[in-house]
Design a protein around this motif. Structure first.
Motif, PDB file in Angstrom:
ATOM      1  N   UNK A 140      62.865 -28.369 -33.171  1.00 54.00           N
ATOM      2  CA  UNK A 140      62.480 -29.275 -34.234  1.00 54.00           C
ATOM      3  C   UNK A 140      63.334 -30.509 -34.386  1.00 54.00           C
ATOM      4  N   UNK A 141      64.379 -30.658 -33.601  1.00 53.26           N
ATOM      5  CA  UNK A 141      65.233 -31.843 -33.679  1.00 53.26           C
ATOM      6  C   UNK A 141      64.557 -33.020 -32.977  1.00 53.26           C
ATOM      7  N   UNK A 142      65.006 -34.266 -33.227  1.00 50.67           N
ATOM      8  CA  UNK A 142      64.417 -35.411 -32.512  1.00 50.67           C
ATOM      9  C   UNK A 142      64.432 -35.203 -31.008  1.00 50.67           C
ATOM     10  N   UNK A 143      63.375 -35.668 -30.358  1.00 53.46           N
ATOM     11  CA  UNK A 143      63.128 -35.318 -28.953  1.00 53.46           C
ATOM     12  C   UNK A 143      63.983 -36.144 -28.001  1.00 53.46           C
ATOM     13  N   UNK A 144      65.299 -36.090 -28.179  1.00 53.29           N
ATOM     14  CA  UNK A 144      66.210 -36.771 -27.253  1.00 53.29           C
ATOM     15  C   UNK A 144      66.727 -35.738 -26.248  1.00 53.29           C
ATOM     16  N   UNK A 145      65.871 -35.350 -25.344  1.00 54.17           N
ATOM     17  CA  UNK A 145      66.150 -34.251 -24.433  1.00 54.17           C
ATOM     18  C   UNK A 145      65.924 -34.697 -22.993  1.00 54.17           C
ATOM     19  N   UNK A 146      66.191 -33.780 -22.068  1.00 56.97           N
ATOM     20  CA  UNK A 146      65.975 -34.076 -20.655  1.00 56.97           C
ATOM     21  C   UNK A 146      64.497 -34.276 -20.349  1.00 56.97           C
TER      22      UNK A 146
END
Length: 329
Positions: free
Chosen positions: A174-180
C-alpha cells in the motif's frame, strides 16, 4: 624438326610475368589509416577506463570490512568502510529484465506495423515521432515517472496483489509505488524508441524477392512476416535489444528520481525501495569521502564488467545464428 623435340613457348617478358601492383590512391590510404587509428584509439580508451576503475576499486575492496559481493549495507564513509553490491546488483538486473520483458515484444510489434502494415502516410510521421522519443533526456522521463506514473500505478499494484499476491512476488503493502517494478516500467518506456528504431530499419532491409515469393505461393501477410521478415531480422532484433539493455543497465537520473533507495533485497517487486548501480553512484557521490568514492568506483567497475558481458553474449548469439544460417543456406 623431329617428333621427340617439343615446342617450347616463347620466353615471357618481364611485365607479363609479374603483374603490376594495383595503384593505391592517397585518399584510400588516408581513409584506411583513419579507420585503423580510430579503432586503436577506442581500444586504448576502453583499456584506460578498465585500468582506472580496477586500480581505484582494488583500494576500496582491500579496505572494506564487509564482503563486497554479499553485504547488503553501504557504509563506505564509515571507519572502517563496510559496503557490498548485493542489493545494487539485484536491483540493476531485476529492473533491466522487467524493462526488456515489457519493451521488446511491443517494440517488435511497432516496428512491424511501421515497416509492413501502416500506410505510407502514417508510417513516416509515426517513425519520426519514435525517433524523437529516443532523444528525450532521461531526467524528463524521471520527472514524468515520479509525478505522473507513480500515483497511477496504485490500482494496478492492488490488482496484482489480489490476483498474484500469493506468489510473494506481487505482494503490495500500500505504500507509494516507488519500487523496482515501477522502475522497470519506466525503463521499458525509455528503451522502447531505441529498440523500435533499430528493429524497424532492419525489417525494411528484408529482400523484396523473398516477400514476393512467399506471396506468390499464397502466403498471407502474417505468414510473409513470420517466414521471411522475422527470420531475416532476428539478429537485428537481438542487437537492438542489447542496445536497449545497455541503456537500462546504466540509466541514472530517471531511476534516481523514481526509486526510493533502500539496501534490502525485496522479494516482492511492488514494495517500495531497492537500488541500482547508477542510482547509488548518482545519489551518494557528492557526499562521499575519498574512500566512499573509491567504493562507488568499485561498484562502477562491476557495472562496466556486467555491460561487457551482456554485449559479448549478444555478439556470440548473433555470430552463432549467422553460422547456422550459412550452414543451412
Amino acid at each position: 624438326m623431329s617428333a621427340s623435340q617439343s615446342v617450347q613457348p616463347p620466353p615471357s617478358s618481364g611485365p607479363a610475368a609479374t603483374p603490376a601492383k594495383k595503384a593505391v590512391r592517397p585518399g584510400d590510404r588516408i581513409f584506411s589509416g583513419l579507420s585503423k587509428g580510430s579503432g586503436i584509439v577506442l581500444l586504448v580508451i576502453m583499456a584506460a577506463i578498465a585500468v582506472f576503475l580496477t586500480i581505484r576499486a582494488v583500494v576500496a575492496i582491500r579496505a572494506n570490512e564487509g564482503n563486497f559481493l554479499t553485504t547488503f549495507e553501504w557504509n563506505a564513509n564509515a571507519t572502517p568502510p563496510y559496503f557490498g553490491i548485493a542489493v545494487l546488483l539485484f536491483g540493476t538486473v531485476v529492473s533491466s529484465v522487467i524493462a526488456m520483458i515489457l519493451a521488446v515484444p511491443v517494440a517488435v510489434g511497432i516496428a512491424l506495423f511501421i515497416s509492413h502494415y501502416a500506410p505510407r502516410q502514417l508510417a513516416g510521421p509515426l517513425g519520426y515521432v519514435i525517433d524523437l522519443l529516443a532523444a528525450v533526456p532521461s531526467i524528463i522521463y524521471g520527472l514524468w515517472g515520479a509525478l505522473f506514473l507513480v500515483p497511477r500505478l496504485t490500482g494496478l499494484y492492488e490488482w496484482l496483489d489480489m490476483t498474484f499476491g500469493w506468489t510473494g512476488v506481487f505482494a503490495y503493502d500500500g505504500t507509494p509505488a516507488r519500487s523496482l517494478m515501477t522502475v522497470g516500467i519506466l525503463l521499458a518506456i525509455m528503451i522502447l524508441p531505441i529498440i523500435t528504431s533499430v528493429t524497424r530499419e532492419v525489417f525494411k532491409q528484408t529482400p523484396k524477392a523473398h516477400e514476393e515469393a512467399a506471396l506468390a505461393l499464397g502466403a498471407t501477410r502474417w505468414e510473409v512476416v513470420r517466414m521471411t521478415v522475422l527470420p531475416f531480422g532476428r539478429s537485428g532484433v537481438i542487437s537492438a535489444s542489447m542496445l536497449g539493455l545497455g541503456r537500462a543497465l546504466g540509466e541514472t537520473m530517471a531511476v534516481a528520481t523514481v526509486l526510493s533507495p533502500a539496501f534490502l533485497i525485496q522479494i516482492s517487486l511492488l514494495e517500495s525501495g531497492g537500488g541500482t548501480f547508477a542510482q547509488n553512484i548518482a545519489s551518494q557521490f557528492k557526499e562521499a569521502g575519498a574512500m566512499g568514492r573509491d567504493a562507488l568506483i568499485a561498484s562502477g567497475l562491476v557495472l562496466f564488467v556486467l555491460t561487457l558481458l551482456v554485449n559479448g553474449a549478444a555478439r556470440l548469439i548473433i555470430a552463432r545464428r549467422k553460422e547456422y544460417s550459412g550452414a543451412n543456406a
